[in-house]
Design an enzyme around this catalytic site. Structure first.
Site, PDB file in Angstrom:
ATOM      1  N   GLN A 145       0.446   5.894  11.596  1.00 24.66           N
ATOM      2  CA  GLN A 145       0.638   6.353  10.237  1.00 24.66           C
ATOM      3  C   GLN A 145       2.052   6.815   9.974  1.00 24.66           C
ATOM      4  O   GLN A 145       2.643   7.510  10.792  1.00 24.66           O
ATOM      5  CB  GLN A 145      -0.281   7.513   9.952  1.00 24.66           C
ATOM      6  CG  GLN A 145      -1.421   7.040   9.117  1.00 24.66           C
ATOM      7  CD  GLN A 145      -2.279   8.154   8.638  1.00 24.66           C
ATOM      8  OE1 GLN A 145      -2.316   9.213   9.217  1.00 24.66           O
ATOM      9  NE2 GLN A 145      -2.974   7.905   7.579  1.00 24.66           N
ATOM     10  N   GLY A 146       2.562   6.453   8.843  1.00 15.85           N
ATOM     11  CA  GLY A 146       3.934   6.802   8.491  1.00 15.85           C
ATOM     12  C   GLY A 146       4.891   5.659   8.785  1.00 15.85           C
ATOM     13  O   GLY A 146       6.023   5.652   8.293  1.00 15.85           O
ATOM     14  N   ASP A 147       4.458   4.742   9.611  1.00 14.10           N
ATOM     15  CA  ASP A 147       5.275   3.563   9.935  1.00 14.10           C
ATOM     16  C   ASP A 147       5.051   2.435   8.945  1.00 14.10           C
ATOM     17  O   ASP A 147       5.790   1.436   8.958  1.00 14.10           O
ATOM     18  CB  ASP A 147       4.919   3.060  11.333  1.00 14.10           C
ATOM     19  CG  ASP A 147       5.316   4.039  12.405  1.00 14.10           C
ATOM     20  OD1 ASP A 147       6.359   4.677  12.250  1.00 14.10           O
ATOM     21  OD2 ASP A 147       4.583   4.166  13.399  1.00 14.10           O
ATOM     22  N   SER A 148       4.039   2.555   8.136  1.00 13.89           N
ATOM     23  CA  SER A 148       3.687   1.487   7.195  1.00 13.89           C
ATOM     24  C   SER A 148       4.892   1.001   6.406  1.00 13.89           C
ATOM     25  O   SER A 148       5.739   1.790   5.996  1.00 13.89           O
ATOM     26  CB  SER A 148       2.625   1.991   6.218  1.00 13.89           C
ATOM     27  OG  SER A 148       1.387   2.039   6.860  1.00 13.89           O
TER      28      SER A 148
ATOM     29  N   ASP B 277      -0.147  -7.559   1.722  1.00 15.27           N
ATOM     30  CA  ASP B 277       0.342  -6.179   1.665  1.00 15.27           C
ATOM     31  C   ASP B 277       1.876  -6.110   1.680  1.00 15.27           C
ATOM     32  O   ASP B 277       2.489  -5.719   2.671  1.00 15.27           O
ATOM     33  CB  ASP B 277      -0.259  -5.399   2.841  1.00 15.27           C
ATOM     34  CG  ASP B 277      -0.048  -3.903   2.727  1.00 15.27           C
ATOM     35  OD1 ASP B 277       0.394  -3.434   1.663  1.00 15.27           O
ATOM     36  OD2 ASP B 277      -0.325  -3.205   3.727  1.00 15.27           O
TER      37      ASP B 277
ATOM     38  N   HIS C 259       0.817  -1.220   0.000  1.00 13.47           N
ATOM     39  CA  HIS C 259       0.000   0.000   0.000  1.00 13.47           C
ATOM     40  C   HIS C 259       0.848   1.266   0.000  1.00 13.47           C
ATOM     41  O   HIS C 259       0.342   2.336  -0.317  1.00 13.47           O
ATOM     42  CB  HIS C 259      -1.051  -0.016   1.122  1.00 13.47           C
ATOM     43  CG  HIS C 259      -0.580   0.396   2.472  1.00 13.47           C
ATOM     44  ND1 HIS C 259      -0.198  -0.493   3.448  1.00 13.47           N
ATOM     45  CD2 HIS C 259      -0.448   1.624   3.024  1.00 13.47           C
ATOM     46  CE1 HIS C 259       0.142   0.171   4.541  1.00 13.47           C
ATOM     47  NE2 HIS C 259       0.005   1.455   4.303  1.00 13.47           N
TER      48      HIS C 259
HETATM   49  C1  4AZ Z   1      -1.623   3.670   8.808  1.00 15.90           C
HETATM   50  O1  4AZ Z   1      -2.528   4.469   8.654  1.00 15.90           O
HETATM   51  C2  4AZ Z   1      -1.646   2.790   9.992  1.00 15.90           C
HETATM   52  N1  4AZ Z   1      -1.920   1.048  14.616  1.00 15.90           N
HETATM   53  C3  4AZ Z   1      -0.568   1.958  10.253  1.00 15.90           C
HETATM   54  C4  4AZ Z   1      -0.590   1.164  11.376  1.00 15.90           C
HETATM   55  C5  4AZ Z   1      -1.675   1.192  12.215  1.00 15.90           C
HETATM   56  C6  4AZ Z   1      -2.754   2.009  11.970  1.00 15.90           C
HETATM   57  C7  4AZ Z   1      -2.734   2.826  10.843  1.00 15.90           C
HETATM   58  C8  4AZ Z   1      -1.674   0.315  13.433  1.00 15.90           C
HETATM   59  O2  4AZ Z   1      -0.685   3.588   8.019  1.00 15.90           O
END
Ligand code: 4AZ
Length: 272
Positions: free
Chosen positions: A229-232, A135, A82
């Site tokens: 968010q941003g850690d993805s 993913d 993603h």
């Molecule tokens: C995101 O929006 C997201 N808490 C990544 C990880 C988590 C929630 C959202 C898990 O990329």
């Protein structure tokens, strides 16, 4: 929210988000201020963590960071599919004029480490943005990183995958759940949770369903420590092996909504 955003991890990691707008369905983690518990991490202790960057698309303030990734071979970086989609990038990855991986650098304001161009991207053809299943994608780097940066990937049956195992998640994502992105790498200690914990939290129906064959459930049973968010695309590591990639979840750091990770032991090793 029930879908992944291309963002980075944060600190409580609130780890997550980079590119996509906040989802309407996502309960803002900030509402209950639970995204806490992360701590600064040294890149020298976790050299396999990299930042995905495009200053052209995401701006230069944070070196263009928009997702995390993991070095699984000297020229191969595993990340979330993603992070490479149109929603995140506004087009195809090869259309970014300056798509790079930043390795060996903790501070996004710093100059250390290396910036290496992405020569190729491969996105799992079975990734489905409606189900979030599968993913993952692989970046091929223009130049090789040192072999010492490479982390081993857990194989099916690895005890690192057992519920209750302590695991660390890493990233430059949101540390509060309200869009406060980290400037320096952070990590948060979570634990592998039974599939049942995520099946309960994400049963499907109106939202995305958790699937234990392709996803891994991890979090802090008391809440507070999580990716955001941003850690993805960034790593979840247990017993020195890569067990997951930050993928999705509802909010950040809520005890009742664990983090959902890509189960990397289900990725065919020939992919990298
Ligand atoms: C995101 O929006 C997201 N808490 C990544 C990880 C988590 C929630 C959202 C898990 O990329």
């Amino acid at each position: 929210m029930r879908r992944p955003l291309a963002r980075a991890l944060t600190g409580a990691l609130g780890l997550i988000a980079a590119a996509a707008p906040p989802l309407a369905a996502a309960a803002p983690a900030a509402a209950d201020s639970v995204v806490v518990g992360g701590q600064p991490a040294r890149i020298t202790d976790a050299p396999w963590v990299v930042a995905l960057s495009s200053r052209d698309r995401f701006g230069g303030t944070r070196a263009g960071q928009f997702c995390g990734g993991v070095v699984v071979a000297p020229t191969k970086v595993l990340t979330a599919a993603h992070c490479l989609g149109r929603e995140a990038l506004g087009g195809e990855p090869w259309q970014l004029p300056d798509f790079k991986v930043i390795a060996g650098r903790s501070s996004l304001r710093g100059q250390g480490g290396q910036e290496i161009r992405v020569a190729g991207t491969w996105v799992n053809p079975d990734y489905d943005s409606r189900t979030n299943s599968g993913d993952f994608g692989v970046l091929t780097l223009e130049e090789a990183l040192p072999a010492s940066y490479v982390i081993a990937v857990a194989a099916p049956g690895d005890p690192a995958l057992d519920p209750g195992t302590a695991a660390d998640v890493y990233g430059w994502g949101d540390t509060t759940g309200s869009g406060t992105y980290a400037m320096s790498l952070r990590s948060a200690r979570v634990q592998v949770l039974p599939d049942a914990a995520c099946e309960r939290a994400y049963p499907g129906g109106t939202g995305v369903a958790y699937r234990g064959d392709t996803m891994l459930c991890a979090g802090d049973p008391e809440g507070g420590r999580d990716a955001c968010q941003g850690d993805s695309g960034g790593p979840l590591v247990a017993r020195g092996r890569l067990i997951g990639l930050v993928s999705w979840g509802s909010g950040c750091g809520q005890a009742e909504n664990p983090g959902v990770y890509t189960r990397v032991s289900a990725v065919p090793p020939q992919r990298f």
